[in-house]
Structures are given as structure tokens and as C-alpha cells.
Design an enzyme around this catalytic site. Sequence first.
Site, PDB file in Angstrom:
ATOM      1  N   ARG A 122       7.110  35.694   9.544  1.00 52.60           N
ATOM      2  CA  ARG A 122       5.709  35.303   9.342  1.00 52.60           C
ATOM      3  C   ARG A 122       5.631  33.819   9.037  1.00 52.60           C
ATOM      4  O   ARG A 122       5.278  33.401   7.935  1.00 52.60           O
ATOM      5  CB  ARG A 122       5.103  36.162   8.239  1.00 52.60           C
ATOM      6  CG  ARG A 122       4.958  37.603   8.720  1.00 52.60           C
ATOM      7  CD  ARG A 122       4.072  38.433   7.827  1.00 52.60           C
ATOM      8  NE  ARG A 122       3.386  39.453   8.630  1.00 52.60           N
ATOM      9  CZ  ARG A 122       2.524  40.320   8.121  1.00 52.60           C
ATOM     10  NH1 ARG A 122       2.213  40.288   6.841  1.00 52.60           N
ATOM     11  NH2 ARG A 122       1.940  41.204   8.898  1.00 52.60           N
ATOM     12  N   GLN A 127       2.856  32.678  14.696  1.00 54.11           N
ATOM     13  CA  GLN A 127       1.593  33.421  14.524  1.00 54.11           C
ATOM     14  C   GLN A 127       1.111  34.075  15.815  1.00 54.11           C
ATOM     15  O   GLN A 127       0.578  35.180  15.800  1.00 54.11           O
ATOM     16  CB  GLN A 127       0.497  32.497  13.975  1.00 54.11           C
ATOM     17  CG  GLN A 127       0.564  32.347  12.456  1.00 54.11           C
ATOM     18  CD  GLN A 127      -0.566  31.501  11.916  1.00 54.11           C
ATOM     19  OE1 GLN A 127      -1.366  30.959  12.675  1.00 54.11           O
ATOM     20  NE2 GLN A 127      -0.642  31.395  10.600  1.00 54.11           N
ATOM     21  N   ASP A 130       2.779  37.407  16.339  1.00 47.67           N
ATOM     22  CA  ASP A 130       2.709  38.367  15.236  1.00 47.67           C
ATOM     23  C   ASP A 130       1.893  39.603  15.623  1.00 47.67           C
ATOM     24  O   ASP A 130       0.698  39.707  15.360  1.00 47.67           O
ATOM     25  CB  ASP A 130       2.093  37.671  14.001  1.00 47.67           C
ATOM     26  CG  ASP A 130       2.124  38.552  12.765  1.00 47.67           C
ATOM     27  OD1 ASP A 130       2.489  39.741  12.889  1.00 47.67           O
ATOM     28  OD2 ASP A 130       1.769  38.054  11.683  1.00 47.67           O
ATOM     29  N   SER A 133       0.194  41.764  12.883  1.00 44.53           N
ATOM     30  CA  SER A 133      -1.125  41.268  12.477  1.00 44.53           C
ATOM     31  C   SER A 133      -2.195  41.553  13.526  1.00 44.53           C
ATOM     32  O   SER A 133      -3.302  41.979  13.191  1.00 44.53           O
ATOM     33  CB  SER A 133      -1.078  39.761  12.203  1.00 44.53           C
ATOM     34  OG  SER A 133      -0.339  39.508  11.033  1.00 44.53           O
ATOM     35  N   TYR A 226       3.971  40.943   1.892  1.00 46.00           N
ATOM     36  CA  TYR A 226       3.781  42.310   1.417  1.00 46.00           C
ATOM     37  C   TYR A 226       3.889  42.361  -0.097  1.00 46.00           C
ATOM     38  O   TYR A 226       4.370  41.432  -0.731  1.00 46.00           O
ATOM     39  CB  TYR A 226       4.825  43.248   2.039  1.00 46.00           C
ATOM     40  CG  TYR A 226       4.489  43.550   3.464  1.00 46.00           C
ATOM     41  CD1 TYR A 226       3.569  44.537   3.784  1.00 46.00           C
ATOM     42  CD2 TYR A 226       5.054  42.811   4.485  1.00 46.00           C
ATOM     43  CE1 TYR A 226       3.241  44.795   5.093  1.00 46.00           C
ATOM     44  CE2 TYR A 226       4.723  43.058   5.804  1.00 46.00           C
ATOM     45  CZ  TYR A 226       3.813  44.057   6.103  1.00 46.00           C
ATOM     46  OH  TYR A 226       3.479  44.305   7.395  1.00 46.00           O
TER      47      TYR A 226
END
Lengths: 376, 376
Positions: A122, A127, A130, A133, A226
Site C-alpha cells: 500500500r 495505488q 490496489d 481498495s 489494517y
Amino acid sequence: MSITIAVPKETANGEKRVAVVPSVLKQFTKLGVEVRIQRGAGESAGFPDELYEGVSWADDQAALYKDADVVLRVEPPSADEAGKLPEKSLLLGFLTPHEGDTRIRNLNKRRVTSFALELVPRITRAQGIDALSSQANIAGYKCALLASHLSPKLFPMLTTAAGTVRPARVVVVGAGVAGLQAIATAKRLGAIVEAYDVRSATREQVESLGGKFIDTGVSAEGEGGYARELTDEEKAQQAEVLARHIAQADAVVTTASIPGRPAPTIIDRATVERMKAGAVIVDMAAETGGNCELTEAGKEITHQGVIIAGPRHIPSMAATHASEMYARNLVNLLGLIIKDGEIHLDWDDQVLADSCLTHDGETRHAPTRERMEGDK
Amino acid sequence: MSITIAVPKETANGEKRVAVVPSVLKQFTKLGVEVRIQRGAGESAGFPDELYEGVSWADDQAALYKDADVVLRVEPPSADEAGKLPEKSLLLGFLTPHEGDTRIRNLNKRRVTSFALELVPRITRAQGIDALSSQANIAGYKCALLASHLSPKLFPMLTTAAGTVRPARVVVVGAGVAGLQAIATAKRLGAIVEAYDVRSATREQVESLGGKFIDTGVSAEGEGGYARELTDEEKAQQAEVLARHIAQADAVVTTASIPGRPAPTIIDRATVERMKAGAVIVDMAAETGGNCELTEAGKEITHQGVIIAGPRHIPSMAATHASEMYARNLVNLLGLIIKDGEIHLDWDDQVLADSCLTHDGETRHAPTRERMEGDK
């Protein structure tokens, strides 16, 4: 001869997504690769074969994989399918590294170089890759919608000649990507939204979406975006404050998960029994055990008037857009692997190094390797 | 002895609403009447018995009706139930005056004075009694939600690291109360909304909600807020312009109805077959024949990739709020009938005169009487 990318029809039960959508085909052309698709692969995602232009077709998985260099999937292959992948090919997709050891051994037997989207770091540069996500975004939207669909109340305030209907109270538990999108969606519909996350740093994000942050006095920042697991005492305190808010809610969307672990129980039976008749719980974590004690994965049950939905395959509920976003994630990852029409694995690239599950007959992901060696 | 109001548990299949909710009980106290409720009447609407305070209870319909003065219902009684109503009692509820002649004859046999909410005049003073509107409001909201729930696409625009998702295109057909609420709901969710109504006067209302009015060049203003029926030529012109817009839509909500008549067909098979894979049609008129040729009432079907939902009992999908609004409509109507704790029927009051279906053994509503006499 140019690189051939193979796109199978997904085989997991309930999976409607597809790894490649028509709108990304031009990206493959730029990469200088050929695309071969299994007939009907995109149909359940709203992309019938005729929308894919300039690709070649295969009637079944065997024909698809013949001499293919790269396989793009959504869900992990079954252990059996993994054993039939082209030798020394590349596999990109979700691979659930924490389970399915026979699959992983078969990948190694076939000397497949596999990249697990769950392992993509991450970091800012990654991005666009990802997929956790991008899919969580879709899931959060769909679960908020599901809650409003199942609710016997309206979410928005309504002022009519027959009086005023007050807006629904929605509680969102877990303010990660999915939770934030659930908050945004419930707000769009006009609900009053409260949200909770063990990571108190999410307060600002919740508030920026117009939600009210529930302060339980417990914080549990963890690694990689997380949450860490809480102590029993922290859990009890968190649970009691949360339970008071949940008992007042018209709808609750829970999104709490810990990667590779069973989902934490946030709503116990007693809390459900404090809720109002007609209240709705949508448990996004149903597939990993559920955030609510009474959740049954894949079902909608009613307990003392409270409706509890534990949907499975949530991104497949918006299969068209989930596939589009997922396909872009894959193309972005592929862009790190294919240069000038050739496969070039740069192990100094953190994204490739971190997300590689298997390579050249070995399990490269250390935690997975250690777990599998421990199992011997 | 004071007036007794009886509230049965609804008997129609799929009906979850209830005619009286706990929040209106104080209005009955003000009217000086007693309320008697059949056990479990509110349960499916999210109102368990314990929420009703200060009422008396009956175990079944027979006990409920004994010596009752006024019966409040949502759906019409069956013919059989109508024949068991207390003699010379008042009945308030939806009564579908255009059908169910045996029911109407039985009401007259029992000398029941019945007021049909469908017949309440659409005048300013009666807005608080307009149950067609209050329930249509709920239905429009729920049908737009259902469309978004069934759609494999997202309604809002989403800008993410994996690229931008464009907002969905939604077409709403019919811009009455239900259609306008469907437009408002789809707009809330972030869709681009186009709407059409044969009454071109609705253009302004559509636009005030942020919708774009589809101009087909056909206008059909009718009486009482409904549209007149169109000529075949007008229908063809309307259909072709509409079909072009519908073919581009991600979701279509149809709300076109003509009271007491089958719903007009707006979307034929050919138009469905011009639509995109994954497009959704929610046909609010499914119970009266459907606005789409392929609609099957009570089912969700897929035709060439297009999902067509024909929900039944739509207000029951939001039974809590639908019941609340409906109960307020009934209390407002009752306020015109009960003065100082006594029933007083003022036939000079247009609301009572227009909405009375049967009284003292006679069918008072002229069109119904004429139809029934014609049937003899």
C-alpha cells in the site's frame, strides 16, 4: 513471437467479474501483447463477446492456456486448475496466500510466476494496482444500498402532506475503503450516519464525509492500513459503547476485517436483541466468519425482527464496474512487468517483489512459505 | 359509549402494512375514540404489539369486529370479509372501486358506509388524506433503489486511483408523485437522470429535481392529475423518441398508470432488445399489466442481458414508513368524520361526498354504480 495474455471465464461459484474488459484492450495493444479470451468470459459482467475487438478466442480453458505466457484472473484458480496452467507462465489475480496450499504447490510444480493482488504494497506508486481498495470501494457502495433496499424505512427525510418522515440512522463499523464508501452512500441517500473504527485516525475521514465518529475510548492503530487485534478488555469496552449506538440504529453496515484471519465479532446476539424491529444489519465480512454473531454467509435471516444479511461475492453485485476497475488494476501491474512487448521481471521493484507469491518453483512470499513449511 | 375503531391484521398476500401505527394513537385519543387492534397486526410493518399503548386487543377478526363502529384497513377486504363487517359500520381504506363487485354488494348488504381512499379528491384541503400520493412517494423511492440495487453498475461517479467510473444514466417514465420521487432518489445516488411524461406540464417539476425532460413532441394532459390515453399515432411517435433514450440507459424506472385501467405499454420487446447488456428496468406498473411488454409481475427476469423487475406490493417494501404515512392519511380523514367523539357524516363536505363508495345499502360513487348496473 509476441506475448499472449489469456483471460479465462471465472470458475468460482457466484463470481460474475472478468479480469479484462473491452475498454482496457487498447492498453494491451500499447504494451505490444496479444489477448486471447475464453468465450463468454465477460458475459456475466455485462460484456458479451462481441464487445471485445481485436482479440482471439478460445472455446475452453485448455485451448485458452495453450502456449499462453500470462494468465489474468479475478479469483484464484482451483488447485486442479492451478496444476493445468501453462508451464513457466505468469499468473496475476487474487490468490488468497493465507490458504489453499495445494494450489500454491501446484503453481510451483508448474513453475508459475504468480503475483497476488492481496500482496501489492500500500504505497503511493502502487495505488493504481490496489485491487483490494478498488473492489472494497464497490463493496461499500453495494452494502449501503443493500441496507437501504432491505430497510422497511426510508433513508432520506421526507416532508409530505402526510407529515414528515425522519431520516434513518445508519451506523457503519469499520472506516476503511469499504466503510468510507458505505458512509458516503448512506449520506447520499439522506441518512444520519455514525461510524466507528478502532483506528481513531479515521475520525477525520469519517467527518469529512459528513459522518459522526463514535468515540469508544479504544484505539488500535495497526500496520498496512489494517487494525491490530484488540485485547479482551478493550473489546468489551468498545462493544458496549458500540452496542448502545447500534441498538438505536435503523441500519448497520459492518466492514471490519483482518487480512488472512477470521473477521472480528463486533455485534453479538445480545446486541442484536437490543435492536429495533425492522432494523437491518448488512455484514460485509460474512465470507470470513462475519462481524455479527448471527450472520449466515449467503443468506438473509430475521432474528427477533432484525434483518441480518450476509452477502457473498459482493463486488459481483456490481460486476460491470468492479470488472472495469479490476481490469485497470491488472493492466497497471502488467505495465511494470512488460516492457517493449517482452516480459521483464525487475525484482528490485518493490511492487513486484512484495506481491510475488511463487516464482521458478519456489514460494517467494515469506509468511506463506513459513506457514507451509510449518504445516509439513 | 364511545366509538370503537377496529384495526385488523391485513389479509392480502404480500401486504406488510398496517392501517394504524403507534405514533398516531394520541390523535385517536384527541378524537375521543377507543382503538381495538387485532394481535400481530403491526408486526410485519415493524410495530410489534408492545409498541401500541392504551389500546384493547382482539385475537381474531370476529372478536375485533364485534360491536365495532369503524374499521380501518389498508387493502380492500375480500368479498367474504366484507360480508362479515359489523352492520352499519364505517370502513376506511383502499377499496379498488373499479373492481370487486361482490365485495361492494356485500358492503351494501351489511349497510356499511365505506370511504375509498382512491376517490379522495385531489384538492388542496385533502392533501393530508391523499394516500395514493403518500404511497406513490414511497414506491418511487423504493423502485429507484431497487434499480440501483439490481444494476451491475454504480449510479454515482467515482474517481479512484484505478480511474474514473462515469455516473449511470437513468430514465424515469411518468413524472407523477412516484416518478418524481424516483428521479429525486436516482439524483441523490449521483445518476444522470432523464424523465418523460405525456403531460408536458411536468417538465418544470422534472427540471427542478435536476432531471432532464425528454421531449417527444406529444402532449396528453388529462383530468385529475392523470394522463389521458394517447392515439396510436401519438403512441408511435412517443415510443420511438423514448426508445432511443431508453436504449442508452443503464436503468429505467417506469411509473405510468391510468386509474382503473390496464397500464399503458411504454417499452416493447424490440426496445428491450436495443438496450445494453446489464441494463435494468424496474416496472412499477407490473401489478396492472406492466409498462414493459416483457414484465412478469412479482418476478425478476433477464431478457438478452436486460434485467426486468416487476415488483408487487411496492409500498410494503418500506412497510414501516408506508404505514406511518398511510395511518396519518386515515387519521386526517377520520378527523372529518368524528366530531366530539361522535360520528357525523357531513355530505356537503366534498371530501366525504366524493370518496364515499357505499352508504346505507347503496353504491354512492356514480361511475361504480353505473358500471355495476351495466353488468347486471
